[in-house]
Write a protein that holds these residues in place. Sequence first.
Motif, mmCIF file in Angstrom:
data_model
loop_
_atom_site.group_PDB
_atom_site.id
_atom_site.type_symbol
_atom_site.label_atom_id
_atom_site.label_comp_id
_atom_site.label_asym_id
_atom_site.label_seq_id
_atom_site.Cartn_x
_atom_site.Cartn_y
_atom_site.Cartn_z
ATOM 1 N N ILE A 194 4.025 17.708 1.505
ATOM 2 C CA ILE A 194 3.355 16.483 1.074
ATOM 3 C C ILE A 194 4.401 15.436 0.716
ATOM 4 O O ILE A 194 5.354 15.723 -0.014
ATOM 5 C CB ILE A 194 2.445 16.755 -0.142
ATOM 6 N N HIS A 195 4.212 14.224 1.207
ATOM 7 C CA HIS A 195 5.040 13.078 0.842
ATOM 8 C C HIS A 195 4.125 12.060 0.157
ATOM 9 O O HIS A 195 3.217 11.520 0.791
ATOM 10 C CB HIS A 195 5.683 12.439 2.075
ATOM 11 N N ALA A 196 4.361 11.819 -1.124
ATOM 12 C CA ALA A 196 3.542 10.876 -1.891
ATOM 13 C C ALA A 196 4.391 9.679 -2.303
ATOM 14 O O ALA A 196 5.586 9.826 -2.572
ATOM 15 C CB ALA A 196 2.963 11.558 -3.128
ATOM 16 N N ASP A 197 3.770 8.501 -2.337
ATOM 17 C CA ASP A 197 4.454 7.243 -2.652
ATOM 18 C C ASP A 197 5.599 7.030 -1.663
ATOM 19 O O ASP A 197 6.723 7.502 -1.850
ATOM 20 C CB ASP A 197 4.974 7.231 -4.085
ATOM 21 N N LEU A 198 5.308 6.311 -0.612
ATOM 22 C CA LEU A 198 6.224 6.208 0.529
ATOM 23 C C LEU A 198 7.168 5.022 0.445
ATOM 24 O O LEU A 198 7.808 4.677 1.440
ATOM 25 C CB LEU A 198 5.395 6.123 1.821
ATOM 26 N N ARG A 199 7.303 4.413 -0.715
ATOM 27 C CA ARG A 199 8.098 3.183 -0.815
ATOM 28 C C ARG A 199 9.565 3.386 -0.437
ATOM 29 O O ARG A 199 10.202 2.452 0.057
ATOM 30 C CB ARG A 199 7.994 2.609 -2.233
ATOM 31 N N LEU A 250 0.799 -1.231 0.000
ATOM 32 C CA LEU A 250 0.000 0.000 0.000
ATOM 33 C C LEU A 250 0.830 1.278 0.000
ATOM 34 O O LEU A 250 0.274 2.378 -0.026
ATOM 35 C CB LEU A 250 -0.930 0.007 1.221
ATOM 36 N N LEU A 251 2.137 1.165 0.028
ATOM 37 C CA LEU A 251 2.954 2.374 0.157
ATOM 38 C C LEU A 251 2.805 3.320 -1.022
ATOM 39 O O LEU A 251 2.842 4.546 -0.859
ATOM 40 C CB LEU A 251 4.429 1.986 0.333
ATOM 41 N N GLN A 252 2.617 2.772 -2.222
ATOM 42 C CA GLN A 252 2.472 3.644 -3.391
ATOM 43 C C GLN A 252 1.113 4.332 -3.426
ATOM 44 O O GLN A 252 0.893 5.237 -4.230
ATOM 45 C CB GLN A 252 2.703 2.871 -4.692
ATOM 46 N N HIS A 253 0.201 3.890 -2.544
ATOM 47 C CA HIS A 253 -1.127 4.518 -2.450
ATOM 48 C C HIS A 253 -1.281 5.257 -1.121
ATOM 49 O O HIS A 253 -2.405 5.481 -0.660
ATOM 50 C CB HIS A 253 -2.221 3.463 -2.592
ATOM 51 N N SER A 254 -0.144 5.611 -0.523
ATOM 52 C CA SER A 254 -0.161 6.267 0.784
ATOM 53 C C SER A 254 0.476 7.652 0.693
ATOM 54 O O SER A 254 1.407 7.867 -0.084
ATOM 55 C CB SER A 254 0.607 5.419 1.810
ATOM 56 N N PHE A 287 1.753 17.767 13.877
ATOM 57 C CA PHE A 287 0.547 17.868 13.058
ATOM 58 C C PHE A 287 0.811 17.291 11.667
ATOM 59 O O PHE A 287 0.987 18.003 10.683
ATOM 60 C CB PHE A 287 0.067 19.318 12.978
ATOM 61 N N SER A 288 0.873 15.972 11.610
ATOM 62 C CA SER A 288 1.031 15.232 10.355
ATOM 63 C C SER A 288 0.001 14.109 10.337
ATOM 64 O O SER A 288 -0.290 13.506 11.383
ATOM 65 C CB SER A 288 2.432 14.620 10.246
ATOM 66 N N LEU A 289 -0.534 13.840 9.181
ATOM 67 C CA LEU A 289 -1.452 12.709 9.069
ATOM 68 C C LEU A 289 -1.076 11.857 7.867
ATOM 69 O O LEU A 289 -0.433 12.314 6.926
ATOM 70 C CB LEU A 289 -2.913 13.151 9.004
ATOM 71 N N LEU A 290 -1.492 10.605 7.943
ATOM 72 C CA LEU A 290 -1.232 9.631 6.878
ATOM 73 C C LEU A 290 -2.560 9.231 6.274
ATOM 74 O O LEU A 290 -3.501 8.874 6.992
ATOM 75 C CB LEU A 290 -0.529 8.406 7.450
ATOM 76 N N LEU A 291 -2.659 9.324 4.957
ATOM 77 C CA LEU A 291 -3.865 8.922 4.233
ATOM 78 C C LEU A 291 -3.511 7.743 3.331
ATOM 79 O O LEU A 291 -2.568 7.825 2.557
ATOM 80 C CB LEU A 291 -4.411 10.101 3.415
ATOM 81 N N VAL A 292 -4.267 6.657 3.451
ATOM 82 C CA VAL A 292 -4.019 5.435 2.681
ATOM 83 C C VAL A 292 -5.264 5.094 1.876
ATOM 84 O O VAL A 292 -6.347 4.964 2.429
ATOM 85 C CB VAL A 292 -3.661 4.250 3.606
#
Length: 236
Positions: free
Chosen positions: A211-216, A194-198, A226-231
């Motif tokens: 923004i950090h996209a694609d966490l692989r 799921l990292l590429q969709h996180s 104040f950070s959130l993770l969306l998957v």
Amino acid sequence: MTGTLYGVGAGPGDPELISVKGLRLLQSSPVVAFPAGLGGKQGVAQQIVAQWLRPDQVQLALGFPYVQDEATLRQAWENAAAQVWNYLQRGDDVVFVSEGDVSFYSTFTYLAQTVMQQHPEAQVETIPGICSPMAAAAALGLPLTVRAERLVVLPALYTVADLETALDTADVLVLMKVSSVYEQVWPVLERRGLLQHSYVVERASQPTQVIHADLRDRPSLKLPYFSLLLVKCGRD
């Protein structure tokens, strides 16, 4: 007649994301309260609304410690409620501002409940605001949910089992304040592909937003509070 305690959601950080109603009440109230910042600094909510305040308004910083001890928290809520009641009993309205929405994991809930328990005659109204998952989705240019997607929000991750259960049931998962558990979360997302969709969004809607996209390739991000993770769990 006593004054009214208004809970106003100030939004995730951009001062213009407060509602028109919230802004009207904020500017017309003689007293504005908010969670006190740490080390004598302004708290987040106070920073968000600072440009909208008048010099003649009372600014009331209320102490809410960042602890889990129930007795310590209850004492803080009672102290804050007593300070607010000093103004309400005179007939003055008090606007309590909180970042995000005042019904979404907000300190206002505990303040309002304590005021009403101690003074059943108190008048309390809640004015909704924009919470950080919505601001993060907007920053990413993605819908938070579509069609029949199931959204799960975890306020803080205490065990990996909580995450596993959420991932088994959610189409979209939001982890609030993920900074302290990010390195435990990353291997779980890797194993599930799921990292590429996180996505991680730091300080959504603020000038310092990141923004950090694609966490692989990002197993060890150092994130602010104040950070959130969306998957997007349902994406192939």
